[in-house]
Design an enzyme around this catalytic site. Structure first.
Site, PDB file in Angstrom:
ATOM      1  CB  SER A  10      -0.665  -0.335   1.029  1.00  0.00           C
ATOM      2  OG  SER A  10      -1.793   1.205   1.600  1.00  0.00           O
ATOM      3  CG  HIS A  35      -4.197  -1.272  -1.631  1.00  0.00           C
ATOM      4  ND1 HIS A  35      -5.657  -1.978  -2.372  1.00  0.00           N
ATOM      5  CD2 HIS A  35      -4.778  -0.812  -0.656  1.00  0.00           C
ATOM      6  CE1 HIS A  35      -6.167  -1.281  -2.216  1.00  0.00           C
ATOM      7  NE2 HIS A  35      -6.253  -0.413  -0.956  1.00  0.00           N
ATOM      8  CG  ASP A  37      -4.856   2.618   0.528  1.00  0.00           C
ATOM      9  OD1 ASP A  37      -6.813   2.290   0.476  1.00  0.00           O
ATOM     10  OD2 ASP A  37      -4.246   3.183   1.205  1.00  0.00           O
ATOM     11  CG  MET A  39      -8.190   8.061   2.256  1.00  0.00           C
ATOM     12  SD  MET A  39      -7.180   8.263   4.466  1.00  0.00           S
ATOM     13  CE  MET A  39      -6.599   6.779   3.639  1.00  0.00           C
ATOM     14  CG  HIS A  68     -10.006   1.205  -1.516  1.00  0.00           C
ATOM     15  ND1 HIS A  68      -9.906   0.440   0.077  1.00  0.00           N
ATOM     16  CD2 HIS A  68     -11.154   1.517  -1.286  1.00  0.00           C
ATOM     17  CE1 HIS A  68     -10.497   0.396   0.729  1.00  0.00           C
ATOM     18  NE2 HIS A  68     -11.908   1.264   0.228  1.00  0.00           N
ATOM     19  CG  MET A  70     -11.780   4.059   1.015  1.00  0.00           C
ATOM     20  SD  MET A  70     -10.521   4.032   2.493  1.00  0.00           S
ATOM     21  CE  MET A  70      -8.619   4.259   1.045  1.00  0.00           C
ATOM     22  CG  MET A 139     -12.290  -1.028   4.583  1.00  0.00           C
ATOM     23  SD  MET A 139     -10.528  -0.785   3.617  1.00  0.00           S
ATOM     24  CE  MET A 139      -9.820  -0.834   4.981  1.00  0.00           C
ATOM     25  CG  PHE A 145      -6.931   7.016  10.820  1.00  0.00           C
ATOM     26  CD1 PHE A 145      -6.184   8.635  10.923  1.00  0.00           C
ATOM     27  CD2 PHE A 145      -8.021   7.020  11.023  1.00  0.00           C
ATOM     28  CE1 PHE A 145      -6.821   9.932  11.002  1.00  0.00           C
ATOM     29  CE2 PHE A 145      -8.773   8.645  10.703  1.00  0.00           C
ATOM     30  CZ  PHE A 145      -8.141   9.405  10.834  1.00  0.00           C
ATOM     31  N   GLY A 146      -3.783   4.760   8.137  1.00  0.00           N
ATOM     32  CA  GLY A 146      -2.954   3.856   7.865  1.00  0.00           C
ATOM     33  C   GLY A 146      -2.438   3.416   9.455  1.00  0.00           C
ATOM     34  N   GLY A 147      -1.591   1.693   9.317  1.00  0.00           N
ATOM     35  CA  GLY A 147      -1.493   1.842  10.986  1.00  0.00           C
ATOM     36  C   GLY A 147      -2.215   1.276  12.010  1.00  0.00           C
ATOM     37  CG  ASP A 177      -6.171  -1.824   3.270  1.00  0.00           C
ATOM     38  OD1 ASP A 177      -6.009  -2.149   3.782  1.00  0.00           O
ATOM     39  OD2 ASP A 177      -7.075  -1.062   2.357  1.00  0.00           O
ATOM     40  N   GLY A 179      -4.063  -3.202   9.035  1.00  0.00           N
ATOM     41  CA  GLY A 179      -3.167  -4.309  10.149  1.00  0.00           C
ATOM     42  C   GLY A 179      -2.615  -5.114   9.701  1.00  0.00           C
ATOM     43  N   GLY A 199       1.141  -2.452   4.326  1.00  0.00           N
ATOM     44  CA  GLY A 199       1.487  -0.876   4.051  1.00  0.00           C
ATOM     45  C   GLY A 199       3.008  -0.645   4.784  1.00  0.00           C
TER      46      GLY A 199
END
Length: 221
Positions: A10, A35, A37, A39, A68, A70, A139, A145-147, A177, A179, A199
């Site tokens: 990602s 990938h 994202d 947003m 993707h 969002m 999801m 948010f990442g992480g 997608d 974690g 990611g």
């Protein structure tokens, strides 16, 4: 025959000051799909990037771009992202009033069509659309948010979807997608996910190539 599980790096977690370097690193490690994202600051709290950045990524990568959306109004963005080089375009069931029309248009534009569900959205919301899509994205965190940490109940959700796909004889890919790391990757792929988005586990601490290779081995051995 379903495809073998693969890790999708990602780029949201990549270093945007050295994006070409990070893309080269995962490509050299064996990545075939990136990938992306997207947003909009409305459907999710954050803003990431738009078609201009996707076009630049397409120019420097040559890999399949799994894009993707969002966003609150995905229908307005189908053609811009097609023109930017998206190969797979995934929209959220929560954002589409006329989902069949949206995924049909994605396919008409020459892309593969995906549909995504947030963690609290039940699988029943996509039961009718499954024969018309190429991909379903589960999801495993709340998007934006990442992480974030993987939501454990996602594993059973993936398993239930995989069982339904097999029972109905459908030809689609299950993607997960959120974690995905050295702890969760094997569980998600074991439940039936074929595309695993990672990611921070790829672009975070340590060597990018080694991170990618380690994750890929975890889901194919």
């Amino acid at each position: 025959m379903p495809p073998k599980p693969v890790i999708l790096p990602s780029l949201l977690s990549a270093d945007f000051s050295a994006l070409a370097r990070d893309i080269d690193a995962v490509t050299e490690a064996g990545a075939t799909i990136l990938h992306l994202d997207i947003m909009d600051g409305h459907f999710v709290p954050n803003i990431s990037f738009g078609p201009g950045v996707v076009k630049a990524i397409d120019r420097i990568s040559g890999l399949t771009l799994d894009t993707h959306l969002m966003v609150t109004d995905p229908d307005a963005m189908l053609e811009p992202f097609r023109d930017a080089g998206a190969d797979i375009l995934t929209v959220h069931v929560e954002a589409c009033t006329h989902l069949h029309r949206t995924v049909s248009r994605i396919r008409e534009l020459g892309m593969k069509a995906g549909v995504s569900l947030n963690p609290a959205t039940p699988l029943s919301t996509v039961t009718e659309i499954l024969p018309y899509v190429d991909l379903v994205l589960i999801m495993s965190v709340n998007p934006g948010f990442g992480g974030q940490r993987y939501i454990p109940s996602s594993t059973e959700k993936i398993r239930q979807l995989a069982d339904d796909v097999r029972r109905r004889g459908l030809d689609l890919v299950i993607e997960v997608d959120g974690g995905i790391d050295r702890t969760t990757a094997a569980a998600a792929s074991g439940a039936g996910a074929q595309y695993l988005v990672a990611g921070n586990a790829v672009f975070g601490a340590g060597d990018i190539r080694s991170n990618f290779t380690t994750l890929q081995k975890l889901i194919t051995t």
